[in-house]
Design an enzyme around this catalytic site. Structure first.
Site, short mmCIF file in Angstrom:
data_model
loop_
_atom_site.label_atom_id
_atom_site.label_comp_id
_atom_site.label_asym_id
_atom_site.label_seq_id
_atom_site.Cartn_x
_atom_site.Cartn_y
_atom_site.Cartn_z
N CYS A 93 46.01 5.12 32.16
CA CYS A 93 46.12 5.22 30.70
C CYS A 93 46.97 4.03 30.29
O CYS A 93 48.01 3.77 30.90
CB CYS A 93 46.81 6.54 30.31
N THR A 94 46.52 3.31 29.27
CA THR A 94 47.23 2.06 28.93
C THR A 94 48.63 2.31 28.36
O THR A 94 49.41 1.38 28.25
CB THR A 94 46.40 1.20 27.96
N HIS A 95 48.95 3.55 28.00
CA HIS A 95 50.32 3.85 27.61
C HIS A 95 51.28 3.81 28.80
O HIS A 95 52.46 3.52 28.65
CB HIS A 95 50.42 5.27 27.03
N GLU B 189 55.15 7.81 23.30
CA GLU B 189 55.16 7.46 21.87
C GLU B 189 56.49 7.80 21.22
O GLU B 189 56.84 7.23 20.19
CB GLU B 189 53.98 8.10 21.15
N ASP C 85 41.87 -0.06 21.21
CA ASP C 85 42.54 1.08 21.84
C ASP C 85 42.63 2.21 20.82
O ASP C 85 42.52 1.99 19.62
CB ASP C 85 43.95 0.69 22.30
N SER C 86 42.83 3.42 21.31
CA SER C 86 43.02 4.56 20.40
C SER C 86 44.31 4.41 19.61
O SER C 86 44.43 4.92 18.51
CB SER C 86 43.04 5.85 21.19
N CYS D 161 41.57 0.99 26.62
CA CYS D 161 41.92 2.41 26.53
C CYS D 161 41.13 3.07 27.64
O CYS D 161 39.90 2.92 27.70
CB CYS D 161 41.50 2.94 25.16
N ASN D 162 41.82 3.75 28.54
CA ASN D 162 41.12 4.35 29.66
C ASN D 162 40.15 5.45 29.24
O ASN D 162 39.05 5.55 29.75
CB ASN D 162 42.13 4.93 30.66
N THR D 163 40.58 6.27 28.25
CA THR D 163 39.71 7.35 27.80
C THR D 163 38.42 6.77 27.23
O THR D 163 37.31 7.21 27.59
CB THR D 163 40.43 8.21 26.74
N TYR E 187 42.91 10.04 21.72
CA TYR E 187 41.54 10.36 22.14
C TYR E 187 41.53 11.32 23.34
O TYR E 187 40.52 11.97 23.60
CB TYR E 187 40.80 9.09 22.58
N GLY E 188 42.65 11.36 24.06
CA GLY E 188 42.68 11.95 25.41
C GLY E 188 42.22 13.38 25.55
O GLY E 188 41.82 13.79 26.63
#
Lengths: 277, 277
Positions: free
Chosen positions: B192-194, B160, B18-19, B81-83, B50-51
């Protein structure tokens, strides 16, 4: 004739380095003060933001971008990023021969000159605030001044979204500034080169009794002095220009800063900071 | 005895990339579904997020982190990571022999299974949304479904900052979701994994009529199937563990995710993605 000797080092560019596009506020101040100078600006947009990252990583990024600026014949490197100024300038000064000018010392001098009550607030990224760099620089000038700081991690994303005039930004600012205002500060250092883009919103949240200080103008003055001392100022007949290189092509950010600062930008290039490429 | 032959590839780790730390939501789903598997997770915290970055840069980062996971003997690479799933998986599939599993296809399948009205909303980073990857993946399953997407660039910074329960996050969400709710969606992909970390706030803003879909659980199921097909599943006698490597030591983020997910993490290491070091 030796080709290398024919180059006039006074015509070499001022290298300006930021993690992204916030440092264009410093480039704009340099252009106004030193219109004959050519500025080569590198924004490390592939790795932006620096503000939450560690000293070791920021030092490495500073040395890498510094190397790219030297490859452009930079006669001086201006670290137009508070996080990198706070964390990478000592290392860059160790490894590079050209003068390195950060934004912390000029910002600290401006704040000490502005305060009447001797109570200064500093806002910046988490990395800048944890470094304590502003406190040290301010106390080196006047040990009696009280310094209060607050990390504002959401401000850069809000500014990069161009949310300069937005109730959400106002609320975020109110929250970040409340502990500083409770300390009766009369001066607030915008300790991140992004922040001047949201100067009006910050001024509203801080109130009329607080003087805002940003380091851009004072940093430009420090660069002027350095160039004069080293006899490296561009001749008056030169027409300065501003070239920009980014490590990732995120044009949105660049347009936001360019519009907000009414900057005329010459060449825009894409660079890589990957040593293996 | 040939030492290399003695290694049982079924005991090799699942590599997760992941980023930053958002992908730990996928690691948590993998741990629950596949408790015998060892997971080696790399978060590219030195270059997060990365987004907002370009395809070329994200492809390069994906290949670099993939290489680090292969050096850990990863038997499969999960792009959590979706991006990176939207932009780097095709390139990673070109260059690596191990199977590459992204999060977009599982998320799309879950959304199509969930929708009754055939109107699906997708939220994600600017890069994920611009790529149109969810729309393509959803239409590959059911071309009649309508897909509406909205980039939410402020959500990752808010998460975050651990601002899961905060009036500011609620206002930001209301603004981002308004155009999707106006389209009468009945399903919302957390692209988005966040985002699953702020699932409750997102659910409140979306309202009770909208089913939230996150790709973590479905991605874990897809990994299970892949491992079974290739006979690469870890033997039942193995006690799986989760090791984490970060490219920058920003422990704050890690702690936020770890607390929110109640994750037990083994070894935490620091890696560099700088080829010259």
């Amino acid at each position: 004739m030796d080709i290398e000797d024919s180059r006039d080092p006074r015509r070499d560019p001022i290298g300006v380095f930021d993690s992204g596009i916030g440092g264009l506020t410093v480039a704009a101040a340099l252009k106004t003060l030193l219109p004959s100078e050519t500025i080569f600006y590198i924004g490390d947009t592939a790795r932006v933001p620096y503000g939450g990252k560690s000293r070791k990583t920021i030092e490495r990024y500073g040395v890498e971008i510094g190397g790219l600026l030297l490859a452009e014949q930079a006669k001086i490197i201006v670290v137009a990023c508070n996080t990198a100024s706070a964390l990478a300038v000592p290392r860059m000064t160790d490894v590079f021969k050209v003068p390195i000018q950060g934004v912390i010392t000029p910002g600290a001098a401006a704040a000490v000159a502005a305060t009447k009550s001797g109570r200064i607030g500093v806002i910046g990224t988490r990395a800048t605030v944890s470094s304590g760099a502003y406190g040290k620089a301010i106390h080196a000038i006047d040990p009696k001044v009280r310094v209060f700081s607050e990390a504002c991690p959401l401000l850069v994303p809000l500014i990069e979204e161009a949310m300069f005039e937005d109730p959400i930004t106002d609320q975020v600012l109110e929250r970040y500034l409340a502990p500083l205002l409770a300390q009766d500060i009369d001066t607030l250092v915008l300790g991140c080169t992004h922040y001047p883009l949201a100067r009006e919103a910050i001024g509203r949240a801080a109130g009329p009794g607080v003087t805002l200080v940003d380091s851009a103008e004072n940093c430009a003055l420090a660069v002027k002095t350095l160039l004069e001392e080293r006899q490296l100022g561009a001749p008056d007949d030169q027409l300065g220009r501003l070239d920009v290189a980014l490590t990732d092509s995120t044009e949105g950010f660049l347009r936001t800063a360019q519009d907000a600062l009414e900057l005329e930008i010459g060449d825009v290039q894409l660079r890589t900071v990957q040593a293996s490429e």
